[in-house]
Design a protein around this motif. Structure first.
Motif, PDB file in Angstrom:
ATOM      1  N   LEU A  92       0.786  -1.204   0.003  1.00 25.78           N
ATOM      2  CA  LEU A  92       0.059  -0.052   0.153  1.00 25.78           C
ATOM      3  C   LEU A  92       0.778   1.212   0.008  1.00 25.78           C
ATOM      4  O   LEU A  92       0.736   2.172   0.804  1.00 25.78           O
ATOM      5  CB  LEU A  92      -0.952   0.014   1.230  1.00 25.78           C
ATOM      6  N   ILE A 118      -7.667  -4.285  -4.072  1.00 22.56           N
ATOM      7  CA  ILE A 118      -7.154  -4.759  -2.951  1.00 22.56           C
ATOM      8  C   ILE A 118      -7.865  -6.019  -2.268  1.00 22.56           C
ATOM      9  O   ILE A 118      -7.224  -6.807  -1.775  1.00 22.56           O
ATOM     10  CB  ILE A 118      -6.836  -3.728  -1.625  1.00 22.56           C
ATOM     11  N   GLU A 142      -4.362 -12.011   5.357  1.00 17.18           N
ATOM     12  CA  GLU A 142      -5.121 -11.389   6.483  1.00 17.18           C
ATOM     13  C   GLU A 142      -5.099  -9.861   5.963  1.00 17.18           C
ATOM     14  O   GLU A 142      -4.040  -9.303   5.762  1.00 17.18           O
ATOM     15  CB  GLU A 142      -4.061 -11.454   7.678  1.00 17.18           C
ATOM     16  N   PRO A 143      -6.324  -9.449   6.048  1.00 18.74           N
ATOM     17  CA  PRO A 143      -6.252  -8.027   5.432  1.00 18.74           C
ATOM     18  C   PRO A 143      -5.591  -7.136   6.280  1.00 18.74           C
ATOM     19  O   PRO A 143      -5.657  -7.063   7.389  1.00 18.74           O
ATOM     20  CB  PRO A 143      -7.765  -7.745   5.510  1.00 18.74           C
ATOM     21  N   LYS A 144      -5.000  -6.041   5.629  1.00 22.55           N
ATOM     22  CA  LYS A 144      -4.180  -5.050   6.389  1.00 22.55           C
ATOM     23  C   LYS A 144      -5.035  -4.028   6.949  1.00 22.55           C
ATOM     24  O   LYS A 144      -6.127  -3.613   6.474  1.00 22.55           O
ATOM     25  CB  LYS A 144      -3.318  -4.164   5.433  1.00 22.55           C
ATOM     26  N   LYS A 145      -4.953  -3.880   8.342  1.00 25.89           N
ATOM     27  CA  LYS A 145      -5.897  -3.020   8.922  1.00 25.89           C
ATOM     28  C   LYS A 145      -5.702  -1.454   8.680  1.00 25.89           C
ATOM     29  O   LYS A 145      -6.679  -0.608   8.473  1.00 25.89           O
ATOM     30  CB  LYS A 145      -5.699  -2.841  10.706  1.00 25.89           C
ATOM     31  N   GLU A 146      -4.213  -1.031   8.402  1.00 27.04           N
ATOM     32  CA  GLU A 146      -4.018   0.248   8.315  1.00 27.04           C
ATOM     33  C   GLU A 146      -3.007   0.593   7.150  1.00 27.04           C
ATOM     34  O   GLU A 146      -2.352  -0.345   6.764  1.00 27.04           O
ATOM     35  CB  GLU A 146      -3.484   0.961   9.477  1.00 27.04           C
ATOM     36  N   PHE A 147      -3.015   1.683   6.706  1.00 30.18           N
ATOM     37  CA  PHE A 147      -2.069   1.777   5.649  1.00 30.18           C
ATOM     38  C   PHE A 147      -0.393   1.852   6.399  1.00 30.18           C
ATOM     39  O   PHE A 147      -0.314   2.071   7.400  1.00 30.18           O
ATOM     40  CB  PHE A 147      -2.162   3.414   5.166  1.00 30.18           C
ATOM     41  N   SER A 167      -0.499   2.604  16.723  1.00 31.04           N
ATOM     42  CA  SER A 167      -1.057   1.944  15.524  1.00 31.04           C
ATOM     43  C   SER A 167      -0.160   1.747  14.392  1.00 31.04           C
ATOM     44  O   SER A 167      -0.674   1.085  13.721  1.00 31.04           O
ATOM     45  CB  SER A 167      -2.505   2.909  15.505  1.00 31.04           C
TER      46      SER A 167
END
Lengths: 230, 197
Positions: A22, A187, A197-202, A221
């Motif tokens: 990302l 994405i 596992e999907p990324k939670k954040e950038f 975070s």
């Protein structure tokens, strides 16, 4: 030899800078309206990435640690200027189409991110291979996105009409909001296909400011989002 | 004159919103928009840096680079000037106004290499704006960024409590909802022509 191939291909799929790490979202969203612009942008960034990784890797023992980010920026900006001038001279129509985004390659996080994360720690040959892989990964992601947006948004592919689809276009895909939408869906698709596992954040890993970002220190975070395998 | 300035500000806040229609500064837009107060701080910091960067780079371009026929050095000079300026401001704030540094300063290093800031400087030169108009455009873009951040922070607080499919969780659903926010901004497309006809 195996290692070289692995290094080259990790940028294409497993660690694709756009769809997995990302990074470089701005040029991806802005330049994916047409396939030819996307390819031009991707290849221009790849050229800059290869040159800058090469030089930064050569200079990695010379550049003092404290001022490394400004040093990287100068190297990158110099190559961006070279690419800009060459494109202005030989590909004027593409130069006009890319507009400001051509000079904004300077602040593309993929390039600074690779300089910081890879070229500053590895040998010249490995760094160039890494740059080729990452650059092509960026181009590939841009190409996929632009294909979707151009074929379904305008009914053309590289300016050539696509039969049947031409009469059922979804013009909104060419608009700004379509860019966000296609990117999000793409994405999600990659997550689904590779069962990631999907990324939670950038990610902060590739962000050039991560080293001195106080948000990172205050807000946890950002932690633990380093890309794997580097 | 006043009308022109007002037109430029409105144009860059609503019609040419940097985040939602020109795709500049997406990383902070998606990264720091989780909480409203963070979004506000980031937006204010970006506005401040945009104004500052324009105020410095605009004269540099016209009085230094243009005078010595060095226009091709624009990218290198601008990024260096912006980066050192932001660092300088951060140090000054930290030393003399710690309260402001606490609320705004922590966002400054993030913006050093932000494409929206370099973009506004380059675009002002490209559009041939004079100094006053360039400052108006920088103000408008900064406010537009702030507006987009605030709106989106509200949207995101709703996403947090929603339950999308597994592969859409996190970034993808954020992007899809950004698409809807961007869609609402495309409704402003003709507003300038109507208002200033």
């Amino acid at each position: 030899m195996m290692k070289v191939w692995k290094n080259l291909f990790k940028g294409l799929v497993r660690e694709n800078p756009v769809l997995v790490l990302l990074l470089g979202t701005c040029p991806t969203l802005a330049m994916s309206q047409s396939v030819s612009n996307a390819l031009g942008m991707g290849l221009a960034a790849t050229a800059v990435l290869i040159c800058s990784n090469f030089v930064i890797s050569l200079l990695r023992n010379v550049i003092p640690d404290k001022v490394r980010i400004p040093c990287y920026i100068v190297v990158i900006a110099a190559f961006v200027t070279v690419v800009e001038m060459l494109m202005h001279a030989f590909l004027p129509s593409l130069y006009d189409a890319l507009g400001t985004f051509l000079s904004l390659i300077v602040v593309n996080c993929i390039i600074l991110g690779r300089a910081e994360m890879y070229a500053s720690k590895n040998g010249v040959f490995d760094s160039v291979i890494d740059a080729v892989g990452m650059g092509l990964g960026f181009t590939l992601a841009l190409f996929c996105m632009a294909t979707v947006r151009e074929v379904f948004g305008a009914g053309t592919f590289m300016g050539i009409d696509v039969p049947v689809i031409k009469s059922f276009t979804v013009p909104i895909l060419k608009e700004a909001s379509g860019g966000f939408f296609v990117f999000g869906v793409l994405i999600a698709l990659v997550n689904k296909l590779f069962k990631r596992e999907p990324k939670k954040e950038f990610s902060c890993a590739g962000c050039p400011s991560a080293a001195f970002c106080s948000l990172k220190r205050e807000d946890s975070s950002c932690e633990g989002k380093e890309s794997e395998g580097v | 004159m006043i009308k022109e300035i007002f037109r430029i500000i409105l144009l860059s806040v609503l019609v040419n919103n940097y985040v939602l229609t020109k795709f500049l500064g997406i990383c902070p837009f998606l990264g720091v928009s989780k909480k409203t107060d963070q979004a506000l701080g980031m937006g204010a910091a970006v506005t401040f840096v945009m104004l500052l960067a324009t105020a410095v780079t605009h004269p540099i371009y016209y009085y230094v680079l243009k005078t010595f026929k060095l226009e091709y050095m624009q990218t290198i000079v601008f990024i260096l000037v912006i980066a050192s300026l932001v660092q300088l401001v951060e140090i000054i704030l930290k030393k003399y106004i710690p309260a402001l540094h606490k609320s705004l300063g922590i966002y400054l290093p993030l913006i050093t290499t932000n494409c929206a800031v370099l973009g506004i400087c380059a675009n002002n030169i490209k559009d041939g704006y004079g100094f006053i108009n360039a400052m108006a455009s920088a103000l408008g873009c900064g406010l537009g960024f702030l507006l987009a951040m605030l709106l989106f922070a509200g949207v995101r607080s709703r996403i947090e409590s929603s339950d999308p499919p597994k592969c859409f969780r996190g970034v993808p659903i954020t992007l899809v909802s950004a698409a809807i926010v961007a869609l609402s901004f495309s409704g402003f497309a003709g507003i300038i022509e109507t208002l200033f006809a």
